[in-house]
Write a protein that holds these residues in place. Structure first.
Motif, PDB file in Angstrom:
ATOM      1  N   LEU A  80      -3.002  27.328  31.820  1.00 10.71           N
ATOM      2  CA  LEU A  80      -2.932  26.087  30.576  1.00 10.71           C
ATOM      3  C   LEU A  80      -3.178  24.335  31.212  1.00 10.71           C
ATOM      4  O   LEU A  80      -3.405  23.455  30.508  1.00 10.71           O
ATOM      5  CB  LEU A  80      -1.303  25.892  30.337  1.00 10.71           C
ATOM      6  CG  LEU A  80      -1.310  27.221  29.458  1.00 10.71           C
ATOM      7  CD1 LEU A  80       0.649  27.251  29.369  1.00 10.71           C
ATOM      8  CD2 LEU A  80      -1.617  26.545  28.287  1.00 10.71           C
ATOM      9  N   CYS A  81      -3.045  24.457  32.742  1.00 13.55           N
ATOM     10  CA  CYS A  81      -3.356  23.467  33.283  1.00 13.55           C
ATOM     11  C   CYS A  81      -4.539  23.396  33.621  1.00 13.55           C
ATOM     12  O   CYS A  81      -4.988  22.080  33.172  1.00 13.55           O
ATOM     13  CB  CYS A  81      -2.768  23.443  35.092  1.00 13.55           C
ATOM     14  SG  CYS A  81      -1.028  23.581  35.495  1.00 13.55           S
ATOM     15  N   LYS A  82      -5.215  23.794  33.231  1.00 10.96           N
ATOM     16  CA  LYS A  82      -6.960  23.612  33.462  1.00 10.96           C
ATOM     17  C   LYS A  82      -7.353  23.045  32.337  1.00 10.96           C
ATOM     18  O   LYS A  82      -8.536  22.962  32.183  1.00 10.96           O
ATOM     19  CB  LYS A  82      -7.493  25.502  34.635  1.00 10.96           C
ATOM     20  CG  LYS A  82      -7.171  25.858  35.237  1.00 10.96           C
ATOM     21  CD  LYS A  82      -7.625  26.918  35.821  1.00 10.96           C
ATOM     22  CE  LYS A  82      -9.355  26.930  36.041  1.00 10.96           C
ATOM     23  NZ  LYS A  82      -9.597  28.848  35.907  1.00 10.96           N
ATOM     24  N   ILE A  83      -7.051  24.065  30.916  1.00 11.48           N
ATOM     25  CA  ILE A  83      -7.291  23.327  30.087  1.00 11.48           C
ATOM     26  C   ILE A  83      -6.562  22.127  29.571  1.00 11.48           C
ATOM     27  O   ILE A  83      -7.493  21.322  29.498  1.00 11.48           O
ATOM     28  CB  ILE A  83      -6.703  24.408  29.501  1.00 11.48           C
ATOM     29  CG1 ILE A  83      -6.959  26.314  28.790  1.00 11.48           C
ATOM     30  CG2 ILE A  83      -6.834  23.732  26.951  1.00 11.48           C
ATOM     31  CD1 ILE A  83      -6.388  26.897  28.047  1.00 11.48           C
ATOM     32  N   ARG A  84      -5.149  22.204  29.795  1.00 11.79           N
ATOM     33  CA  ARG A  84      -5.287  20.082  29.959  1.00 11.79           C
ATOM     34  C   ARG A  84      -5.919  18.997  30.750  1.00 11.79           C
ATOM     35  O   ARG A  84      -6.500  18.669  30.072  1.00 11.79           O
ATOM     36  CB  ARG A  84      -3.897  19.992  30.509  1.00 11.79           C
ATOM     37  CG  ARG A  84      -3.267  18.754  30.034  1.00 11.79           C
ATOM     38  CD  ARG A  84      -1.977  18.757  29.885  1.00 11.79           C
ATOM     39  NE  ARG A  84      -1.695  18.606  31.464  1.00 11.79           N
ATOM     40  CZ  ARG A  84      -0.550  18.325  32.653  1.00 11.79           C
ATOM     41  NH1 ARG A  84       0.139  17.560  31.400  1.00 11.79           N
ATOM     42  NH2 ARG A  84      -0.716  17.627  33.265  1.00 11.79           N
ATOM     43  N   GLY A  85      -6.223  20.405  31.925  1.00 12.22           N
ATOM     44  CA  GLY A  85      -6.970  19.344  32.654  1.00 12.22           C
ATOM     45  C   GLY A  85      -8.454  18.915  32.146  1.00 12.22           C
ATOM     46  O   GLY A  85      -8.144  18.011  32.257  1.00 12.22           O
ATOM     47  N   GLY A  86      -8.957  19.924  31.938  1.00 13.48           N
ATOM     48  CA  GLY A  86     -10.051  19.290  31.445  1.00 13.48           C
ATOM     49  C   GLY A  86     -10.214  19.259  29.769  1.00 13.48           C
ATOM     50  O   GLY A  86     -10.790  18.029  30.336  1.00 13.48           O
ATOM     51  N   PHE A  87     -10.208  18.962  29.045  1.00 19.18           N
ATOM     52  CA  PHE A  87      -9.534  18.232  27.645  1.00 19.18           C
ATOM     53  C   PHE A  87      -9.136  16.327  28.929  1.00 19.18           C
ATOM     54  O   PHE A  87     -10.080  16.062  27.888  1.00 19.18           O
ATOM     55  CB  PHE A  87      -8.272  18.300  26.807  1.00 19.18           C
ATOM     56  CG  PHE A  87      -9.840  19.708  25.961  1.00 19.18           C
ATOM     57  CD1 PHE A  87     -10.200  19.707  25.213  1.00 19.18           C
ATOM     58  CD2 PHE A  87      -7.828  21.260  26.119  1.00 19.18           C
ATOM     59  CE1 PHE A  87     -10.080  21.310  25.147  1.00 19.18           C
ATOM     60  CE2 PHE A  87      -8.402  22.037  25.038  1.00 19.18           C
ATOM     61  CZ  PHE A  87     -10.206  21.629  24.552  1.00 19.18           C
ATOM     62  N   ASP A  88      -8.555  16.972  29.115  1.00 24.08           N
ATOM     63  CA  ASP A  88      -8.018  15.048  29.699  1.00 24.08           C
ATOM     64  C   ASP A  88      -9.488  14.445  30.236  1.00 24.08           C
ATOM     65  O   ASP A  88      -9.305  12.958  29.751  1.00 24.08           O
ATOM     66  CB  ASP A  88      -7.211  15.454  30.880  1.00 24.08           C
ATOM     67  CG  ASP A  88      -5.159  14.829  30.436  1.00 24.08           C
ATOM     68  OD1 ASP A  88      -5.252  14.149  29.597  1.00 24.08           O
ATOM     69  OD2 ASP A  88      -4.863  15.235  31.098  1.00 24.08           O
ATOM     70  N   ILE A  89     -10.280  15.091  30.906  1.00 25.18           N
ATOM     71  CA  ILE A  89     -10.794  14.920  31.771  1.00 25.18           C
ATOM     72  C   ILE A  89     -12.086  14.727  31.280  1.00 25.18           C
ATOM     73  O   ILE A  89     -12.736  13.527  30.803  1.00 25.18           O
ATOM     74  CB  ILE A  89     -11.264  15.825  32.987  1.00 25.18           C
ATOM     75  CG1 ILE A  89     -10.770  14.768  34.226  1.00 25.18           C
ATOM     76  CG2 ILE A  89     -12.488  14.990  33.360  1.00 25.18           C
ATOM     77  CD1 ILE A  89     -10.238  16.457  35.563  1.00 25.18           C
TER      78      ILE A  89
END
Length: 301
Positions: A80-89
């Motif tokens: 979940l962190c990686k997905i949110r971080g990817g979308f954020d960036i």
């Protein structure tokens, strides 16, 4: 009996409200540009694409943030962190690149008005928009795929990993922001000179910048300024976090990250406040008038 912490409840409520306002506000911008032919200009196509970027923040980032708001440990390779971080960036980079495109559009509109229609047309705008999205998707996907794999439970989602390095901040934020500031400073200088020449009636051979172009430039400069105010604190913290041996508290980083995402909420209000034709379009959409007949060719005042 387990009680959900009050801070977690408030944070979830904030994300729900933010997602609703971001989604509704940016949908108004998107529908306005699509529906009203008066708004079919290269500048507004950039605004349309930027609104789509902001819309995705409300649809994708806010729900993921809400889902992990009260978690204290991330397993499954921090999925979940990686997905949110990817979308954020991805979406942050996309916003920066769109603002760069808008600054170039405004440069030609104000500084070289005679060449504007040749340099910035629908085809060129489409290529610039496609480039912005392509680069951002590649960067965001890379973050998701290559993200750091944690082997133990950690108490933060993304701030103790080194995905976003100082070099990454320079390339993704500081460099584009510096370019935009330089372009708008040049635009300001040219606009001041043109205003002085027109006042003295000594510049009859050049095409003056229209009042509408000046208004659009001022408004889009405000959009850029709001973006910088929202995201600069976060990028400064990310830049100095490794140098300070990660001394900046995680809650502070989270707050600055939330401030950055709030930019997606503010843009529609900027358009509504500064653009009278967007205000007119919003009124017609909200009132349902566009469903009562064909108003696509209406003159917006």
């Amino acid at each position: 009996m387990n009680f959900v912490p009050l801070t977690s409840v408030l944070l979830r409520l904030f994300y729900v409200c933010s997602a609703l306002v971001i989604t509704c506000g940016n949908l108004l911008v998107i529908v306005s540009v699509f529906y009203f032919k008066q708004l079919h200009t290269p500048t507004n196509y950039f605004i349309l694409s930027l609104a789509m970027t902001d819309l995705l923040v409300g649809i994708l980032v806010c729900p993921f943030s809400m889902a992990i708001a009260d978690s204290s440990c991330w397993y499954d390779e921090n999925l979940l962190c990686k997905i949110r971080g990817g979308f954020d960036i991805m979406l942050c980079n996309c916003s920066v690149l769109h603002l760069c495109c808008i600054s170039v559009d405004r440069y030609y509109a104000v500084c070289q008005p005679l060449r504007y229609t040749k340099k910035i047309n629908d085809h060129v705008a489409s290529i610039m928009i496609l480039f912005s999205w392509s680069v951002s998707v590649v960067i965001g996907t890379g973050v998701m795929v290559i993200g750091i794999h944690k082997k133990s439970c950690v108490t933060s989602c993304s701030f103790h990993v080194r995905i976003t390095t100082t070099f990454g901040c320079v390339v993704s934020f500081y460099l584009p922001a510096s370019v935009m500031l330089c372009i708008y400073f040049k635009i300001f200088q040219v606009a001041q000179k043109q205003a002085h020449r027109i006042h003295n009636q000594s510049c009859q051979s050049t095409k003056p910048v229209t009042r509408r172009e000046k208004k659009a430039t001022q408004t889009l400069a405000v959009v850029m300024g709001v973006f910088l105010m929202c995201w600069t604190p976060f990028f400064l913290c990310v830049t100095f976090q490794p140098m300070s041996n990660y001394a900046i508290p995680v809650p502070v980083m989270e707050i600055f990250c939330i401030l950055g995402r709030s930019n997606s909420l503010l843009n529609p209000f900027v358009y509504a406040f500064f653009y009278r034709w967007f205000r007119a379009a919003f009124r017609m959409i909200i009132s349902g008038k566009i469903y009562q007949g064909e108003f696509g060719n209406s003159k917006l005042h």
